[in-house]
Design a protein around this motif. Structure first.
Motif, PDB file in Angstrom:
ATOM      1  N   ARG A   1      33.438  42.852  37.523  1.00 54.16           N
ATOM      2  CA  ARG A   1      33.159  41.465  37.908  1.00 54.16           C
ATOM      3  C   ARG A   1      32.003  40.881  37.083  1.00 54.16           C
ATOM      4  O   ARG A   1      31.054  41.589  36.749  1.00 54.16           O
TER       5      ARG A   1
ATOM      6  N   GLU B   1      29.151  38.380  50.400  1.00 51.99           N
ATOM      7  CA  GLU B   1      30.052  39.307  49.728  1.00 51.99           C
ATOM      8  C   GLU B   1      31.471  38.741  49.724  1.00 51.99           C
ATOM      9  O   GLU B   1      31.770  37.764  50.421  1.00 51.99           O
ATOM     10  N   TYR B   2      32.341  39.390  48.963  1.00 51.93           N
ATOM     11  CA  TYR B   2      33.717  38.938  48.809  1.00 51.93           C
ATOM     12  C   TYR B   2      34.700  40.028  49.185  1.00 51.93           C
ATOM     13  O   TYR B   2      34.414  41.219  49.012  1.00 51.93           O
TER      14      TYR B   2
ATOM     15  N   ARG C   1      32.585  27.732  45.305  1.00 56.73           N
ATOM     16  CA  ARG C   1      33.059  28.726  44.349  1.00 56.73           C
ATOM     17  C   ARG C   1      33.902  28.026  43.289  1.00 56.73           C
ATOM     18  O   ARG C   1      34.941  27.457  43.593  1.00 56.73           O
TER      19      ARG C   1
ATOM     20  N   TRP D   1      27.203  34.347  40.956  1.00 57.69           N
ATOM     21  CA  TRP D   1      28.628  34.480  40.654  1.00 57.69           C
ATOM     22  C   TRP D   1      29.272  35.573  41.505  1.00 57.69           C
ATOM     23  O   TRP D   1      29.249  35.483  42.730  1.00 57.69           O
ATOM     24  N   ASP D   2      29.794  36.644  40.936  1.00 54.40           N
ATOM     25  CA  ASP D   2      30.523  37.625  41.750  1.00 54.40           C
ATOM     26  C   ASP D   2      29.611  38.570  42.524  1.00 54.40           C
ATOM     27  O   ASP D   2      30.097  39.427  43.274  1.00 54.40           O
TER      28      ASP D   2
ATOM     29  N   LYS E   1      36.726  46.666  40.733  1.00 56.37           N
ATOM     30  CA  LYS E   1      36.944  45.621  39.738  1.00 56.37           C
ATOM     31  C   LYS E   1      35.698  45.440  38.870  1.00 56.37           C
ATOM     32  O   LYS E   1      34.574  45.663  39.308  1.00 56.37           O
TER      33      LYS E   1
ATOM     34  N   GLN F   1      39.316  38.519  46.384  1.00 54.17           N
ATOM     35  CA  GLN F   1      38.712  37.219  46.093  1.00 54.17           C
ATOM     36  C   GLN F   1      37.919  37.266  44.798  1.00 54.17           C
ATOM     37  O   GLN F   1      37.120  38.185  44.585  1.00 54.17           O
ATOM     38  N   LYS F   2      38.161  36.278  43.931  1.00 53.87           N
ATOM     39  CA  LYS F   2      37.226  36.065  42.846  1.00 53.87           C
ATOM     40  C   LYS F   2      35.952  35.481  43.463  1.00 53.87           C
ATOM     41  O   LYS F   2      36.013  34.638  44.344  1.00 53.87           O
ATOM     42  N   GLY F   3      34.790  35.938  42.988  1.00 56.99           N
ATOM     43  CA  GLY F   3      33.540  35.491  43.597  1.00 56.99           C
ATOM     44  C   GLY F   3      33.189  34.080  43.198  1.00 56.99           C
ATOM     45  O   GLY F   3      33.383  33.127  43.942  1.00 56.99           O
ATOM     46  N   SER F   4      32.643  33.923  41.989  1.00 55.00           N
ATOM     47  CA  SER F   4      32.355  32.605  41.418  1.00 55.00           C
ATOM     48  C   SER F   4      31.425  31.766  42.274  1.00 55.00           C
ATOM     49  O   SER F   4      31.640  30.564  42.441  1.00 55.00           O
TER      50      SER F   4
ATOM     51  N   TYR G   1      43.989  39.652  42.556  1.00 58.09           N
ATOM     52  CA  TYR G   1      43.272  38.580  43.240  1.00 58.09           C
ATOM     53  C   TYR G   1      44.239  37.619  43.924  1.00 58.09           C
ATOM     54  O   TYR G   1      45.395  37.477  43.509  1.00 58.09           O
TER      55      TYR G   1
END
Length: 480
Positions: free
Chosen positions: A275, A318-319, A343, A296-297, A273, A323-326, A353
């Motif tokens: 990001r 980590e994600y 987040r 953020w991500d 992705k 998952q969107k990080g944010s 997502y």
């Protein structure tokens, strides 16, 4: 889940919200190539009003653990226009609140005397001297250096617009003030970004290391706007507040998973992705040994900053691919062994997502090189997603900022108000109270003695009594 109040949301005018987003927002519009817009959190007054028209919120001011004892709107600005409130901080019986963009910005920092918490008095305004800016974040600490001894306030300064032709006297950076006498703040210095392409400082932190005083600075998109000349995360020596000096800044390319051609915003992540990566916020532990940077991500990035000229990258959160990080903000608990990561996800849907608004993640960081996820704290808002795109993109249902006192986590939640969460067992967080006044738009939260302070964008400063620390009476609140 033990709670006495649940936020109720009613779509009253779907058409009014179409294409709009709320005003409880933080960032500038990121101008990308081809006219695209990136992460955006600055909106017009008309868009602000659209949220109020489109949603009707009802709640409860008095719940099991929190009772409202005061609510006070900030005074109009020096230009006579009403401003809206941003973050809140407390120090030595005074509350310091930032201001956002409503009313043309430049609302400065407001100082409230909390001698009687049931009757806060706005007693001073400062940091209004840079035109066409807004002052979201303020940190105040008692410091002692060879150059300054007293109470120092550092204030984030962000431009309303980077258009140098229309606003030539506007610059981003950090203002530094002596607030040893909160009634009479005195300007000491200004860490000014000479490159006006940098919007400014969003969030920041202040910590003392021995005789040295460090300012940790978050400047979203600085890397992107300047082509890597400046970076989003900086460490600045403010031992002499009149002469700030940059010591170091963080280039994400030092991470093996970030390619050398990283353009300062878009990251082609290993999960396939694209990001967003920028620094939104930073905190440290009490001794200034470790910094926790909300990238953020890229997650919450942890640095050993005991040598601030040469910090060492230790680890990061980590994600999952869906998952969107944010990573928006962070707080520490359990002696620094637990990391709280909030987040800020406004749009709960997107190809590839999960469908969810932003929620809180809790990590064991006893080994800071390998943060271990213990739990996700979600609420009834997290998955309350409109079936169509109308009204879906709204910050009203995402978590914002975290603060911790003992085994209780406090979260600002925009229209959800303030939530209190028992984290005695960080692997099993339990909501124990929720303060949600009608029309809530809570940006920040801070803990002061037996009180929780909340900054409401539209309604001003809220003072909440923690009922488990003295009952729900407002008698005998005056601080002697």
């Amino acid at each position: 889940m033990k709670k006495k109040n649940v936020l109720r949301v009613t779509l009253a005018s779907a058409i009014a919200l179409s294409g709009f987003a709320p005003a409880a927002l933080a960032h500038d519009a990121l101008d990308l190539e081809g006219g695209q817009k990136g992460y955006r959190e600055v909106f017009s007054q008309e868009e602000l009003e659209a949220l109020k028209i489109g949603y009707k919120f009802s709640g409860d001011k008095n719940v099991k653990n929190l009772t409202e004892v005061a609510s006070i709107q900030i005074k109009p600005g020096e230009d006579g226009r009403q401003k809206n409130m941003a973050d809140v901080y407390a120090h030595k019986g005074f509350a310091y609140t930032g201001t956002h963009t409503a009313g043309g910005g430049t609302g400065g920092v407001r100082v409230f005397d909390l001698k009687n918490p049931a009757n806060p008095k706005e007693v001073a305004t400062f940091a209004t001297d840079i035109p066409n800016t807004w002052q979201e974040k303020v940190i105040v600490k008692t410091v002692n250096t060879p150059s300054f001894k007293g109470d120092l306030a550092v204030v984030s300064v962000q431009q309303l617009s980077r258009n140098s032709a229309s606003q030539p006297n506007s610059f981003g950076g950090v203002l530094l003030y002596d607030v040893s006498d909160p009634y009479n703040p005195k300007k000491l210095g200004f860490y000014k970004f000479s490159d006006r392409r940098i919007t400014g400082t969003h969030e920041l932190y202040l910590v003392q290391q021995g005789n040295r005083l460090l300012l940790l600075n978050s400047s979203p998109y600085a890397d992107y706007y300047t082509g890597g000349k400046e970076k989003d995360f900086q460490i600045i020596d403010v031992t002499n507040p009149a002469n700030p000096q940059k010591l170091w800044d963080f280039d994400p390319r030092i991470l093996p998973e970030v390619p050398a051609n990283f353009n300062g915003y878009h990251w082609n992540a290993p999960d396939g992705k694209q990001r967003p990566v920028f620094n939104h916020s930073v905190i440290t532990d009490n001794n200034g040994q470790y910094a926790y940077v909300s990238m953020w991500d890229l997650g919450t990035v942890i640095f050993d900053i005991r040598n601030p000229e040469n910090p060492v990258l230790v680890g990061r959160t980590e994600y999952a691919p869906n998952q969107k990080g944010s990573a928006h903000s962070a707080a520490l608990a359990k002696g620094g062994n637990i990391l709280i990561e909030t987040r800020e996800v406004s749009n709960p849907v997107g190809a590839g997502y999960e469908s969810a608004y932003g929620y809180t993640r809790i990590f064991d960081i006893s080994d800071k090189s390998n943060p271990k996820l213990l739990s996700n704290f979600v609420t009834d808002l997290t998955f309350d997603i409109p079936p169509t795109s109308t009204g879906r993109t709204t910050f009203a249902k995402t978590v914002h900022d975290p603060k911790v006192q003992g085994n209780t986590l406090y979260l600002s939640y925009y229209s959800g108000g303030v939530l209190s969460v028992d984290i005695t067992d960080p692997a099993n967080p339990v909501e124990i109270g929720r303060y949600t006044p009608d029309g809530a738009d809570v940006w920040g939260v801070f803990l002061d003695r037996n009180y929780v302070l909340a900054s409401d964008m539209g309604q001003g400063l809220k003072v909440l009594l923690k009922n488990n620390s003295g009952g729900n009476s407002t008698r005998n609140l005056e601080v002697k």
